[in-house]
Design an enzyme around this catalytic site. Sequence first.
Site, PDB file in Angstrom:
ATOM      1  N   GLU A 239       0.815  -1.213   0.000  1.00 60.69           N
ATOM      2  CA  GLU A 239       0.000   0.000   0.000  1.00 60.69           C
ATOM      3  C   GLU A 239       0.853   1.269   0.000  1.00 60.69           C
ATOM      4  OE1 GLU A 239      -2.979  -0.130   3.042  1.00 60.69           O
ATOM      5  OE2 GLU A 239      -3.971  -1.881   2.211  1.00 60.69           O
TER       6      GLU A 239
ATOM      7  N   GLU B 189      -4.718  -9.069   1.377  1.00 60.88           N
ATOM      8  CA  GLU B 189      -5.485  -8.704   2.571  1.00 60.88           C
ATOM      9  C   GLU B 189      -6.971  -8.781   2.229  1.00 60.88           C
ATOM     10  OE1 GLU B 189      -4.386  -4.971   4.415  1.00 60.88           O
ATOM     11  OE2 GLU B 189      -2.249  -5.371   4.097  1.00 60.88           O
TER      12      GLU B 189
END
Length: 958
Positions: A443, A517
């Site tokens: 991210e 995730e």
Amino acid sequence: MRKAAEGSIRIGAWVAALLFVWGLVLPAMAQTPRERLNIDKDWRFAYGHADEAQRDFGYGLRPFFFAKAGYGDGPANPEFSDVSWRKVDLPHDWAVELPFDQRGNANHGSKAIGHPFPENSVGWYRKTLTIPASDKGRRISLEFDGVYRNSVVWINGHYLGTEPSGYSGFRYDITDYVNFGGENLIAVRADATVEEGWYYEGAGIYRHVWLTKTDPLHVAQWGTFVRSTVEGSNARLDIDLTVQNAFKTAQGFAIRHEVVDARGQVVAETTQADRSLNAVSEGVFAANLTLGAAHLWSLEDPYLYTLRTSLLRDGQVVDRYDTRFGVRTVTFDPDKGFFLNGKAVKLQGTNNHQDHAGVGVALPDGLQTWRLKQLKSFGVNAYRASHHPPTPELLDEADRLGMLVIDEHRMMGTSPEITHQLERLIRRDRNHPSVILWSVGNEEWALEWKDIGTHLALEMQDFVKRLDPTRRTTVATSGSGKGTSVGADVIGFNYGAQHDVDGFHAQHPEKPAIMTEEGSTLTTRGIYFDDPARVHLNAYDRQGRPGSSLSIEEGWNRVMARPWMSGMFVWTGFDYRGETTPFGWPAISSQFGMVDTTGVLKDTAYYLKSVWTDQPMVHILPHWNWAGHEGQPIDVRVYSNGDAVELFLNGKSLGRQPMPRYSHLKWRVPYAPGILTARAYQKGRQVAVQNVSTTAAPAAVVARPYKTALKADGSDISVVWVQVSDKKGRPVPTADNRIDFEVSGPFRLIGMGNGDPGSHEVDRPAERHRYVSLSNWRSLAIDDLTDTSRPVAETADTANWRDPSQWLPPEAQPPLTKGLVLRGEFARPAINTGEQAVLFVGQLAPDQHLYVNGQAVTAQTVDGAQVIRLDASQLKDRNSLSYVMTMPAGGVQALYDQSVGGSRWGSLRVTTPAAPWQRRLFNGWAQVIVQSTGEPGRGHLRLVSSGLTATTVDFQAE
């Protein structure tokens, strides 16, 4: 006389035999080519200060501190006295011992550390090592597996280096600084003021430290790389070996590689003669051999081999290096998903930080093992180290247990510092069969939608491939379509709701994919109605962040509907301190986990168990203690891997329902006290049953230890579950009793918790020391040692006395007198009720006499230190400590030169005693961790709660 003679003969024969054995053993010991010694035990620790040098033990104030070699200052000075510091064993996390504070960063668990708390954000560690004279000629290295954070290391007053990252292992060759045949002082300063992550990260030397001794000709650190290629029933092994020659002359040598199987048998070997290296150089030497009838490493059978590499010079082994490895094939297919040894496997993964209730990030090795077993208990087969390199022991255990790992780098980039950290990660971990994928970023919001993100992802991928061509890389992205996602080798999607995964797959059909995730569900163990005031959230599976993430059930169904998706990593396996979504203070931990911070399974873990395991199971939620809700409908859900489940209340059937695939069953049941029963069926045959009962009031403490026989190694642990039961022996799921813990024998308590995300109870009680330096030192030369009442008197005027810190050239030194009075001052410290003040003094002369405020005192020897216990009520605003002694050789100047700025002459320590070992149950559960101290013997853990029957657990250290 005859019997005595016979006894003497027998004793003599026994001694002769013993000497013969030692004659064989000692040479073998002397020939040990490589030693790697764990040096975790017996360090000294103290808090420094991030902002004020004086409160940081004067670190950095010495003239020529960084201008001259060997000018380590404060605790980095070998002459500095740390006798007043606390003794600790590593691994150690000082942050977990700190209180919770609203001013603390919520992402770091609201611990009192960071910029608002400079007095808590720096920690010092010191250790003295004796290195024998017989080691002279060897290379000596210090190896740190991880120090959080920004560590500076000194040896014998010499600066070695700084490691900014809290997660990268690092090594210093200290050979040139070693005092062979004497003591060597290691000093480490860690500064945890600045954070690296957005979750609890701890502070201090939280991983192992090693002392490695080798011949100057030796295998480099992480110097082997074993690559296996399966060829039918055999395997080809390609070995790259990095050898270092620290000699100042060229060296010739031979290399012998032996492959040892799990039984200890050599099953393949090769020798290479006539190899050489130039002086002070290193080289890489390639070899290959065939491993017949190769036993593959798999999830079900994690079989391990050892490559034993020996370097021989003139026929003698000068270095031996063992590398554990496994033979397996790993494939990420863009159309069919993940394959292990040619078999399709869905990755059933969890994301995890290195943080556990009670111990913070300083996990003993045994706790690493226990945590992995907890994950495996509900079907987890893959572990993502989020978001930093894992500790080496976790990968060792993943190899042994059969757990796949995504090994993650800390930060994207190509600067020398970042790439050096990435290189250390790859070289350290590339022989682990458990590691299936390198993650080079997570991210990276500044890169995800930009061309620089694509470029950096490709550059880092190429860098990794040069170090390890056998594995692919991934980047976990929160946004796909441009930037890092396009550059990723294997695309990692963080949360399906944030991506058009099907669109991306259509546009990039060549790119394998994985849900790195998913979930981010928010649940509190044992809670079934939201209670925001207590930062508690109900435990039913649902979307934690609608529009951004899916429920656990939705996420797994989406993965199973896409054969090309390699698997899913749930956010997260364990709850962890910090990232307190959706709450701020007073919440102190996350609620994303499938298990709580202590490892107790939440209901969502049982959903995963129902779809990730084949062993028949059935699980009911919620509990059945709902006094005051009689007649009200309760949302009852059931997870099972059976094909049908029937629910009963007090023996009456509430109906049998077929179990939808990858889903759950639901009933609305009007509450009535009694027994709720779920029976699971497979093809009409009952395969599992669970009862949930209404319980009575708590009556007794119950303890369930993970094990009671521990190794007497000072590190082995046992996790102890703590509950209370009613008179019928049934655990009470709503209990919140306070439990007091008391341990005896060769055992200690190292941490406790209960999984409550809003609990501010102490995790790990520890005494806290604060220090007051003595100052305004003055000295008076005297000729008469028999009458010193005036110079030591409280009212003595020292204005014209000599300042011992003022340097005088030799010609200006006054003539030596018979005696000396040395006097320092200290202010009255703030001493709270229950605290203790102790004055630590030096042994400056054999005949010294001590005075506090003009009164003669006698120092006591405590743990090797000279101490004077002070009565707080007798202290004044300004206080004095006086030494009266014969004049030392060399005079006042020599005395000061050995004093480290006067710090060895005296320091005042105020100690806040540790809080008691006690914890409240949270929804019926708590946990305490017992560790061996290193001595063999028996001991006990006693658990007591007011008004309840106590219990005792017996332990044995072997």
